[in-house]
Design a protein around this motif. Structure first.
Motif, short mmCIF file in Angstrom:
data_model
loop_
_atom_site.label_atom_id
_atom_site.label_comp_id
_atom_site.label_asym_id
_atom_site.label_seq_id
_atom_site.Cartn_x
_atom_site.Cartn_y
_atom_site.Cartn_z
N TYR A 150 5.40 7.62 10.28
CA TYR A 150 5.20 6.17 10.31
C TYR A 150 5.57 5.58 8.95
CZ TYR A 150 2.51 6.92 14.61
OH TYR A 150 2.12 7.27 15.87
N PRO A 151 6.05 4.35 8.92
CA PRO A 151 6.29 3.70 7.62
C PRO A 151 4.97 3.35 6.95
CG PRO A 151 6.67 2.15 9.42
CD PRO A 151 6.42 3.49 10.06
N LEU A 152 5.08 2.81 5.74
CA LEU A 152 3.88 2.42 5.01
C LEU A 152 3.15 1.31 5.77
CD1 LEU A 152 5.25 2.37 1.35
CD2 LEU A 152 3.86 4.15 2.44
N PRO A 153 1.84 1.25 5.64
CA PRO A 153 1.09 0.22 6.39
C PRO A 153 1.45 -1.19 5.94
CG PRO A 153 -0.35 1.35 4.84
CD PRO A 153 0.95 2.11 4.85
N GLU A 154 1.46 -2.10 6.90
CA GLU A 154 1.71 -3.51 6.63
C GLU A 154 0.38 -4.24 6.58
OE1 GLU A 154 4.32 -5.03 9.54
OE2 GLU A 154 6.02 -3.75 8.99
N TYR A 155 0.21 -5.04 5.54
CA TYR A 155 -1.04 -5.78 5.35
C TYR A 155 -0.68 -7.19 4.91
CZ TYR A 155 -6.01 -6.42 4.26
OH TYR A 155 -7.32 -6.84 4.25
N ARG A 162 -5.92 8.67 -0.95
CA ARG A 162 -5.87 7.81 -2.13
C ARG A 162 -4.58 7.00 -2.10
NH1 ARG A 162 -10.11 6.63 -5.14
NH2 ARG A 162 -8.69 6.28 -6.89
N VAL A 163 -4.72 5.69 -2.21
CA VAL A 163 -3.56 4.80 -2.17
C VAL A 163 -3.61 3.85 -3.36
CG1 VAL A 163 -3.30 4.92 0.34
CG2 VAL A 163 -4.76 3.16 -0.66
N ARG A 164 -2.48 3.26 -3.64
CA ARG A 164 -2.35 2.26 -4.70
C ARG A 164 -2.01 0.92 -4.04
NH1 ARG A 164 1.13 4.64 -7.32
NH2 ARG A 164 -0.22 5.72 -8.80
N ILE A 165 -2.87 -0.05 -4.24
CA ILE A 165 -2.72 -1.36 -3.58
C ILE A 165 -2.26 -2.39 -4.62
CG2 ILE A 165 -3.88 -3.15 -2.24
CD1 ILE A 165 -5.86 -1.09 -1.31
N THR A 166 -1.17 -3.07 -4.29
CA THR A 166 -0.63 -4.13 -5.15
C THR A 166 -0.41 -5.37 -4.28
OG1 THR A 166 0.51 -2.47 -6.50
CG2 THR A 166 1.18 -4.77 -6.76
N LEU A 167 -0.93 -6.50 -4.73
CA LEU A 167 -0.75 -7.75 -4.01
C LEU A 167 0.57 -8.39 -4.44
CD1 LEU A 167 -4.34 -9.28 -4.15
CD2 LEU A 167 -3.36 -7.68 -2.50
N VAL A 168 1.33 -8.85 -3.46
CA VAL A 168 2.64 -9.45 -3.70
C VAL A 168 2.66 -10.83 -3.06
CG1 VAL A 168 5.13 -9.22 -3.44
CG2 VAL A 168 3.71 -7.17 -3.71
N ALA A 169 3.01 -11.85 -3.83
CA ALA A 169 3.12 -13.23 -3.33
C ALA A 169 4.56 -13.69 -3.47
CB ALA A 169 2.17 -14.16 -4.10
N MET A 214 -7.64 3.27 -4.67
CA MET A 214 -8.85 3.51 -3.89
C MET A 214 -8.50 4.42 -2.72
SD MET A 214 -9.32 0.02 -1.62
CE MET A 214 -10.67 0.75 -0.73
N ALA A 215 -9.51 4.89 -2.05
CA ALA A 215 -9.32 5.66 -0.83
C ALA A 215 -9.22 4.67 0.33
CB ALA A 215 -10.47 6.63 -0.61
N LEU A 216 -8.11 4.71 1.04
CA LEU A 216 -7.92 3.79 2.16
C LEU A 216 -8.99 4.06 3.21
CD1 LEU A 216 -5.96 1.58 3.10
CD2 LEU A 216 -4.76 3.32 4.41
N PRO A 217 -9.76 3.03 3.61
CA PRO A 217 -10.85 3.26 4.56
C PRO A 217 -10.36 3.91 5.85
CG PRO A 217 -10.99 1.06 3.63
CD PRO A 217 -9.68 1.62 3.19
N SER A 218 -11.13 4.86 6.31
CA SER A 218 -10.81 5.58 7.55
C SER A 218 -11.92 5.35 8.56
CB SER A 218 -10.64 7.07 7.27
OG SER A 218 -11.84 7.61 6.75
N ARG A 219 -11.61 5.66 9.80
CA ARG A 219 -12.59 5.48 10.86
C ARG A 219 -13.62 6.61 10.78
NH1 ARG A 219 -12.75 2.88 15.84
NH2 ARG A 219 -14.25 3.76 17.28
N PRO A 220 -14.89 6.30 10.69
CA PRO A 220 -15.91 7.36 10.66
C PRO A 220 -16.17 7.90 12.07
CG PRO A 220 -16.95 5.21 10.46
CD PRO A 220 -15.48 4.96 10.51
N PHE A 221 -16.01 9.19 12.23
CA PHE A 221 -16.27 9.84 13.51
C PHE A 221 -17.60 10.59 13.44
CE2 PHE A 221 -11.66 9.39 13.63
CZ PHE A 221 -11.45 8.93 14.93
N ASN A 222 -18.51 10.25 14.36
CA ASN A 222 -19.77 10.97 14.45
C ASN A 222 -19.64 12.25 15.28
OD1 ASN A 222 -22.07 9.19 13.21
ND2 ASN A 222 -20.72 7.78 14.29
N ILE A 264 0.86 -1.19 0.00
CA ILE A 264 0.00 0.00 0.00
C ILE A 264 0.89 1.23 0.00
CG2 ILE A 264 -1.84 1.23 1.20
CD1 ILE A 264 -2.65 -1.40 2.47
N VAL A 265 0.80 2.01 -1.07
CA VAL A 265 1.60 3.24 -1.19
C VAL A 265 0.66 4.38 -1.57
CG1 VAL A 265 3.69 2.00 -1.85
CG2 VAL A 265 2.11 2.75 -3.62
#
Length: 884
Positions: A372-377, A406-413, A428-436, A359-360
């Motif tokens: 912070y570094p890039l997220p680990e998934y 907006r992030v670019r997601i690439t799957l790596v195996a 896509m837009a990386l999902p964020s926590r919705p705050f009411n 995810i970049v």
């Protein structure tokens, strides 16, 4: 072939079918005669070929010197050319020869085929007629002609049966070629292999060990190198050669496919070593001791080649290890609590070892200094079928500063050999926590500003100071104000990476506390417990550690569900809370018990897969919160329309019951033949609309005697008039339904086809009521009710879809409790709000039940029509036919 003019002679002229048959037979006969000529001279050619194959398969060419091999090859070539000389005399048989063969082999006297082409010696009318009759009789014998198979009579050319010698030799040579010393047909065309003398005192033990991830067993090589075809082995297999006995310093060579030779070195721990003491005491015994020590040679096989040692040779065909393939199985999506859910497919020839999502950010600033570094998934791969598998992974990345960007997601195996495969990227837009809570959303934004670029700390401080300009109006709770002031002090004093990370974490905890209170803390502890257990399963931790982590997971799950249940007690039911699945406390406990049992039994892969499923379920568990802002107004308007629809349903149901009751009483009057039950008609006053257009039925139940209905004293004509007066109510309900559809259209909703069908049925029922026909009106009203319920279900589905589409859109996004079916997260029933459109769990009577009910009603009407003598019995039967 004969010319057409010749084919028309004799009986052929007036029997064309016979002419075509004879032409075909002649062609077959000529082919048979040709093969009879061909087979005798073909025997020498086949004999030369058989001798060549026999010599090759017996290994003659590989065992003789090259000059003799070339002479033998020239001799076989010359013999082959000489054997072709008799073919010069071959010719295509003539028609006369074919006719003669047909007549001889079929035993036909008087030449019936040839006679058709002959002419009589005397050309007189009588002779010609006699000759034509003879041709006709002979033609009748031609139908059974048969050319048969070729008869070359080879025995006449080979009196001593020498042809059996090459045949027997060929069969024997072919059987010998399958042995370890058999030769090949290519031996005559290639130089003889170098003659290497092998030392019988040397023992060679060689085997190939495929990589462990392939799941293949080791391959042991024969001691004499007798393998004919190359041995197929996986890439990166380990070749081990152990030399013992005789001269252990035997040279071990691996010859590549291009001819390059590579010496396989001896392992360091197997080299003969000699201490200084032993060397000083017995210097002359060194060669003997070196000869007795076995040496082990090892190498990795990455390309085709052959192993050569002590005059023996083994060929290898390396099967390449393909890179893994991975792709999205559908588009990544946001789960209910904001987690990123990715479905994927993965494929590899030996199984994928590890996979993750890269995810970049789409827009990057090269000069930025992110905190912070890039997220680990990490993707959860099913280990039982990692060669061709599908999986779904859900990870909560809402805490990462990139959430909402907006992030670019690439799957790596990655496979066990270190090869990687990548999927096409997806943006896509990386999902964020919705705050009411707007204040919580603002605090989270401060953290995101300087976490993405630490140089923007002054901007984050300015945002924090803007929040506290008029705290008495924007911050109702004193605790929140003090937390903001404390965070501001930390932001101003933060120096260094550790201090900045502590400040960012402090701001995130403040935002979660403002939003959810203790629920966010419980949710974080639950995620940490799940991650710790997943890491332990991945590294095959001992059972004691697994049990400890399971206890921690149970406690964290219990705390989270307790907080969630407390939050849901005061949360109102939302219109979009559709029922599909119910998650109960006992279900979670059962899953955790299964995870622990699988882990303790050694099936860690299944335990890890079930834990991943548990994480996914918890990520899709929603916490109900009240609506805010514009969305709350929309839901309020939608609730009004739902309540209005419920009133229409209730009024239509009540009107259908009144219509049915009046129609039943009218039928009873008609069966008894009564035309006048009294002059007063209290039901007419009841049906007259009041000031508000509603029926005045407050006096109902007070008129009549001994529990009689007001309509019990009405005549048949009065009952018809009462039915006609119900039309006004039916038309009013149809008008209300039309207004409801118009209101739904203004809200952006498309009324379902059920509403249109209901309105048409209402109009039809109104016309029937206007004519005083009760039974058709009741049927139309029943269909209208069913159509209304269908329209209500369609409307609720549209509201649910619209509500789901609005989730995760920022601070105003609604996070509601989904999949509850009127229950809280623990599966407990909740008090329903709003109208009830019917319970789908109620069983609809089938055709047998309806028929049985009709038979009972008909029996009651028949008994009532016989005018029972007892007044009490008659009243009882009338009450059975009434609907209360």
């Amino acid at each position: 072939m004969t010319s057409p003019s010749r084919q028309k002679k004799g009986a052929f002229a007036f029997r064309p079918s016979l002419a075509r048959l004879v032409t075909t037979k002649r062609l077959l006969a000529r082919i048979v005669l040709f093969f009879e000529q061909l087979l005798p001279p073909l025997m020498p050619v086949l004999s030369v070929i058989a001798f060549y194959l026999s010599a090759s398969w017996f290994g003659l060419f590989r065992s003789v010197p090259d000059w003799l091999r070339i002479l033998l090859l020239i001799a076989f070539a010359g013999a082959f050319l000489v054997s072709l000389l008799p073919f010069r005399t071959l010719r295509w048989p003539r028609i006369a020869e074919a006719d003669r063969m047909l007549e001889e082999r079929n035993g036909l006297p008087h030449q019936p085929v040839t006679v058709q082409e002959d002419e009589p010696a005397f050309d007189t009318p009588f002779a010609r007629a006699l000759w034509r009759e003879h041709q006709t009789r002979m033609a009748e014998k031609i139908a059974a002609l048969d050319a048969g198979l070729p008869r070359p009579d080879i025995a006449a050319h080979d009196r001593f049966a020498l042809r059996a010698v090459p045949a027997l030799l060929l069969v024997t040579a072919f059987g010998y070629s399958l042995s370890i010393n058999g030769g090949s047909i290519r031996d005559a065309l290639q130089a003889a292999p170098e003659q290497v003398v092998s030392d019988p005192a040397v023992r060679i033990d060689a085997w190939v060990t495929p990589p462990s991830y392939t799941g293949r067993a080791p391959i042991y090589l024969t001691a004499d190198g007798s393998e004919q075809a190359p041995i197929g082995i996986p890439q990166f297999s380990g070749l081990t050669v152990r030399v013992s006995g005789g001269k252990t310093a035997e040279k071990v060579v691996f010859r590549k496919a291009n001819g390059e030779a590579q010496d396989i070195s001896v392992q360091a721990d197997t080299k003969p070593q000699q201490t200084a003491a032993s060397g000083s005491e017995q210097p002359t015994a060194a060669p003997a001791s070196q000869a007795l020590v076995a040496q082990t040679h090892m190498m990795k096989l990455q390309e085709n080649g052959a192993l050569e040692v002590n005059g023996r040779r083994w060929s290898f065909e390396v099967l390449p290890d393909k890179a893994p393939e991975i792709a999205f199985d559908g588009l990544p999506k946001r789960s209910v609590n904001g987690a990123l859910e990715i479905a994927f497919t993965v494929k590899d020839d030996y199984g994928v070892q590890e996979a993750h999502a890269e995810i970049v950010p789409v827009e990057t600033d090269p000069t930025a200094t992110p905190l912070y570094p890039l997220p680990e998934y990490r993707l959860d791969i099913p280990r039982r079928n990692a060669r061709d598998a599908k999986g779904v992974t859900s990870r909560n990345l809402t805490e990462h500063p990139l959430a909402g960007k907006r992030v670019r997601i690439t799957l790596v195996a990655k496979d066990a050999a270190g090869q990687t495969g990548r999927s096409p990227p997806y943006e896509m837009a990386l999902p964020s926590r919705p705050f009411n809570e707007p204040l919580a959303a603002a605090v989270a934004e401060e953290r995101q500003v300087f976490a993405l670029d630490t140089r923007k700390m002054p901007q984050a401080i300015a945002l924090n100071e803007a929040l506290t300009i008029r705290p008495e109006e924007t911050i109702p709770k004193l605790t929140n104000y003090l937390l903001l002031e404390s965070a501001l002090a930390r932001m101003k004093l933060a120096r260094g990476e550790d201090a900045l990370k502590d400040t960012a974490q402090y701001l995130w905890e403040i935002a979660l506390g403002m939003e959810d209170g203790d629920l966010s803390l419980a949710e974080r502890k639950l995620r940490e417990a799940q991650q710790n257990l997943a890491d332990a399963l991945d590294r095959n931790a001992p059972d004691a550690e697994i049990k400890k982590l399971m206890d921690e997971l149970r406690k964290a799950m219990q705390d989270y569900m307790t907080e969630l249940a407390q939050r849901m007690q005061n949360a109102p039911m939302q219109p979009n809370q559709n029922a599909q699945n119910i998650l109960r406390q006992q279900d979670l406990e059962r899953m955790m018990d299964q995870i622990e049992n699988l882990a303790r039994s050694g099936n860690r892969d299944a335990a890890q897969q079930m834990l991943s499923e548990l994480q996914r379920m918890m990520n899709n568990l929603q916490a109900g919160r009240p609506q805010r802002g514009q969305q709350s107004q929309e839901n309020s308007e939608a609730r009004k329309q739902i309540d209005k629809l419920g009133e229409i349903l209730r009024d239509q149901q009540k009107l259908m019951e009144q219509t049915f009751r009046l129609d039943q009483q009218l039928r009873d009057r008609m069966q008894r033949g009564e035309s006048d039950m009294g002059e007063n008609d209290p039901l007419l006053d009841e049906m007259n609309p009041g000031e508000n257009g509603e029926p005045q039925d407050q006096q109902q139940g007070q008129q009549g005697k001994e529990g009689q209905q007001p309509s019990d004293q009405m005549t048949a004509e009065q009952l018809r008039e009462a039915l006609k007066q119900l039309r006004a109510q039916q038309d009013a309900l149809g008008k209300q339904l039309g207004e409801l559809q118009k209101s739904l259209g203004e809200m952006g909703m498309k009324p379902g086809p059920g509403f249109g069908q209901a309105q048409r049925e209402m109009e039809g029922a109104g016309r029937e009521l206007g004519q005083g026909r009760g039974q058709p009106a009741v049927e139309g009203q029943g269909r209208a009710l069913e159509a209304l319920r269908q329209g209500a279900r369609d409307m609720m589905n549209q509201m649910m879809q619209a509500q789901q589409g609005q989730q995760g859109q920022g601070p105003n996004g609604q996070v509601s409790q989904g999949d509850q079916n009127g229950r809280d997260p623990l599966g407990r029933p909740r008090r329903p709000q709003g109208p009830d459109f019917g319970d789908n769990s109620v069983k609809v009577p089938d055709e047998i039940d309806v028929q049985r009910a009709r038979e009972i009603l008909d029996a009651i009407r028949e008994k009532l029509g016989n005018n029972p003598p007892q007044e009490m019995e008659r009243r009882y039967l009338e009450r059975l036919l009434d609907i209360q």
